[in-house]
Motif scaffolding. Structure first.
Motif, PDB file in Angstrom:
ATOM      1  N   MET A 225      65.644  53.404  34.709  1.00  0.00           N
ATOM      2  CA  MET A 225      64.299  53.220  35.179  1.00  0.00           C
ATOM      3  C   MET A 225      64.259  52.012  36.108  1.00  0.00           C
ATOM      4  N   LYS A 226      63.636  52.165  37.264  1.00  0.00           N
ATOM      5  CA  LYS A 226      63.541  51.091  38.243  1.00  0.00           C
ATOM      6  C   LYS A 226      62.284  50.269  37.968  1.00  0.00           C
ATOM      7  N   VAL A 227      62.444  48.944  37.896  1.00  0.00           N
ATOM      8  CA  VAL A 227      61.312  48.053  37.668  1.00  0.00           C
ATOM      9  C   VAL A 227      60.816  47.560  39.011  1.00  0.00           C
ATOM     10  N   MET A 228      59.506  47.727  39.253  1.00  0.00           N
ATOM     11  CA  MET A 228      58.911  47.297  40.512  1.00  0.00           C
ATOM     12  C   MET A 228      58.483  45.837  40.388  1.00  0.00           C
ATOM     13  N   THR A 229      58.804  45.028  41.386  1.00  0.00           N
ATOM     14  CA  THR A 229      58.407  43.640  41.407  1.00  0.00           C
ATOM     15  C   THR A 229      57.282  43.460  42.407  1.00  0.00           C
ATOM     16  N   LEU A 230      56.184  42.864  41.954  1.00  0.00           N
ATOM     17  CA  LEU A 230      55.054  42.587  42.831  1.00  0.00           C
ATOM     18  C   LEU A 230      55.119  41.147  43.311  1.00  0.00           C
ATOM     19  N   THR A 231      54.752  40.940  44.551  1.00  0.00           N
ATOM     20  CA  THR A 231      54.611  39.595  45.075  1.00  0.00           C
ATOM     21  C   THR A 231      53.116  39.331  45.180  1.00  0.00           C
ATOM     22  N   ILE A 232      52.639  38.385  44.402  1.00  0.00           N
ATOM     23  CA  ILE A 232      51.223  38.040  44.417  1.00  0.00           C
ATOM     24  C   ILE A 232      50.990  37.066  45.565  1.00  0.00           C
ATOM     25  N   PRO A 233      50.041  37.368  46.464  1.00  0.00           N
ATOM     26  CA  PRO A 233      49.755  36.484  47.597  1.00  0.00           C
ATOM     27  C   PRO A 233      49.242  35.108  47.152  1.00  0.00           C
ATOM     28  N   ALA A 234      49.120  34.212  48.094  1.00  0.00           N
ATOM     29  CA  ALA A 234      48.638  32.855  47.816  1.00  0.00           C
ATOM     30  C   ALA A 234      47.179  32.873  47.380  1.00  0.00           C
ATOM     31  N   LEU A 235      46.822  31.945  46.494  1.00  0.00           N
ATOM     32  CA  LEU A 235      45.429  31.820  46.063  1.00  0.00           C
ATOM     33  C   LEU A 235      44.536  31.585  47.268  1.00  0.00           C
ATOM     34  N   GLY A 236      43.366  32.194  47.255  1.00  0.00           N
ATOM     35  CA  GLY A 236      42.425  32.068  48.366  1.00  0.00           C
ATOM     36  C   GLY A 236      42.575  33.162  49.410  1.00  0.00           C
ATOM     37  N   SER A 237      43.652  33.950  49.328  1.00  0.00           N
ATOM     38  CA  SER A 237      43.880  35.033  50.289  1.00  0.00           C
ATOM     39  C   SER A 237      42.868  36.155  50.079  1.00  0.00           C
ATOM     40  N   ALA A 238      42.428  36.767  51.161  1.00  0.00           N
ATOM     41  CA  ALA A 238      41.630  37.987  51.078  1.00  0.00           C
ATOM     42  C   ALA A 238      42.615  39.114  50.796  1.00  0.00           C
ATOM     43  N   VAL A 239      42.380  39.876  49.712  1.00  0.00           N
ATOM     44  CA  VAL A 239      43.354  40.876  49.282  1.00  0.00           C
ATOM     45  C   VAL A 239      42.709  42.232  49.016  1.00  0.00           C
ATOM     46  N   TYR A 240      43.532  43.257  49.147  1.00  0.00           N
ATOM     47  CA  TYR A 240      43.225  44.627  48.732  1.00  0.00           C
ATOM     48  C   TYR A 240      44.092  44.887  47.510  1.00  0.00           C
ATOM     49  N   VAL A 241      43.492  45.429  46.439  1.00  0.00           N
ATOM     50  CA  VAL A 241      44.252  45.727  45.227  1.00  0.00           C
ATOM     51  C   VAL A 241      43.978  47.170  44.803  1.00  0.00           C
ATOM     52  N   LEU A 242      45.041  47.927  44.583  1.00  0.00           N
ATOM     53  CA  LEU A 242      44.987  49.267  44.009  1.00  0.00           C
ATOM     54  C   LEU A 242      45.554  49.124  42.599  1.00  0.00           C
ATOM     55  N   TYR A 243      44.783  49.552  41.590  1.00  0.00           N
ATOM     56  CA  TYR A 243      45.236  49.353  40.221  1.00  0.00           C
ATOM     57  C   TYR A 243      44.785  50.506  39.323  1.00  0.00           C
ATOM     58  N   LEU A 244      45.391  50.594  38.154  1.00  0.00           N
ATOM     59  CA  LEU A 244      45.061  51.613  37.172  1.00  0.00           C
ATOM     60  C   LEU A 244      44.231  50.989  36.064  1.00  0.00           C
ATOM     61  N   GLU A 245      43.180  51.710  35.655  1.00  0.00           N
ATOM     62  CA  GLU A 245      42.323  51.217  34.572  1.00  0.00           C
ATOM     63  C   GLU A 245      42.089  52.341  33.583  1.00  0.00           C
ATOM     64  N   PRO A 246      42.219  52.044  32.287  1.00  0.00           N
ATOM     65  CA  PRO A 246      41.965  53.080  31.286  1.00  0.00           C
ATOM     66  C   PRO A 246      40.529  53.572  31.336  1.00  0.00           C
ATOM     67  N   GLY A 247      40.343  54.863  31.124  1.00  0.00           N
ATOM     68  CA  GLY A 247      39.006  55.438  31.045  1.00  0.00           C
ATOM     69  C   GLY A 247      38.418  55.210  29.670  1.00  0.00           C
ATOM     70  N   PRO A 248      37.336  55.909  29.361  1.00  0.00           N
ATOM     71  CA  PRO A 248      36.632  55.706  28.080  1.00  0.00           C
ATOM     72  C   PRO A 248      37.503  55.913  26.838  1.00  0.00           C
ATOM     73  N   SER A 249      38.479  56.840  26.908  1.00  0.00           N
ATOM     74  CA  SER A 249      39.296  57.109  25.720  1.00  0.00           C
ATOM     75  C   SER A 249      40.452  56.127  25.571  1.00  0.00           C
ATOM     76  N   LYS A 250      40.696  55.301  26.594  1.00  0.00           N
ATOM     77  CA  LYS A 250      41.753  54.273  26.564  1.00  0.00           C
ATOM     78  C   LYS A 250      43.150  54.843  26.331  1.00  0.00           C
ATOM     79  N   THR A 251      43.410  56.081  26.801  1.00  0.00           N
ATOM     80  CA  THR A 251      44.730  56.677  26.654  1.00  0.00           C
ATOM     81  C   THR A 251      45.432  56.729  28.004  1.00  0.00           C
ATOM     82  N   LEU A 252      46.734  56.908  27.979  1.00  0.00           N
ATOM     83  CA  LEU A 252      47.497  57.023  29.227  1.00  0.00           C
ATOM     84  C   LEU A 252      47.089  58.243  30.036  1.00  0.00           C
TER      85      LEU A 252
END
Length: 88
Positions: free
Chosen positions: A1-28
């Motif tokens: 399995m390949k582990v993805m490494t994220l580089t978090i930009p500098a604080l104060g940067s204007a950013v776009y974020v795409l992320y996953l959030e659990p729905g009401p049932s909190k399941t995968l």
């Protein structure tokens, strides 16, 4: 399995974020893909904090308040700095 490494930009940067959030049932199975734009306000190493609106301290009646969201770094699919020139 390949582990993805994220580089978090500098604080104060204007950013776009795409992320996953659990729905009401909190399941995968019930994950929602979400997007947000804002300023990177804090990085705890576990979560990042995105500020969506902020007041200007020099504006009359401003109390320096802001609002935003907390996103676990483990749920981030993509994060990148928003280049101001793209909107011109």
């Amino acid at each position: 399995m390949k582990v993805m490494t994220l580089t978090i930009p500098a604080l104060g940067s204007a950013v776009y974020v795409l992320y996953l959030e659990p729905g009401p049932s909190k399941t995968l199975v019930d994950l929602a893909e979400k997007e947000t734009l804002g300023w990177l306000n804090n990085d705890t190493g576990k979560d990042i904090y995105i500020q969506h609106h902020k007041t200007v301290d020099s504006f009359p009646n401003s109390h320096g308040s802001a609002n935003g969201t907390s996103i676990p770094i483990s749920s981030i699919v993509k994060i990148c700095v928003v280049d101001k020139r793209e909107s011109e």
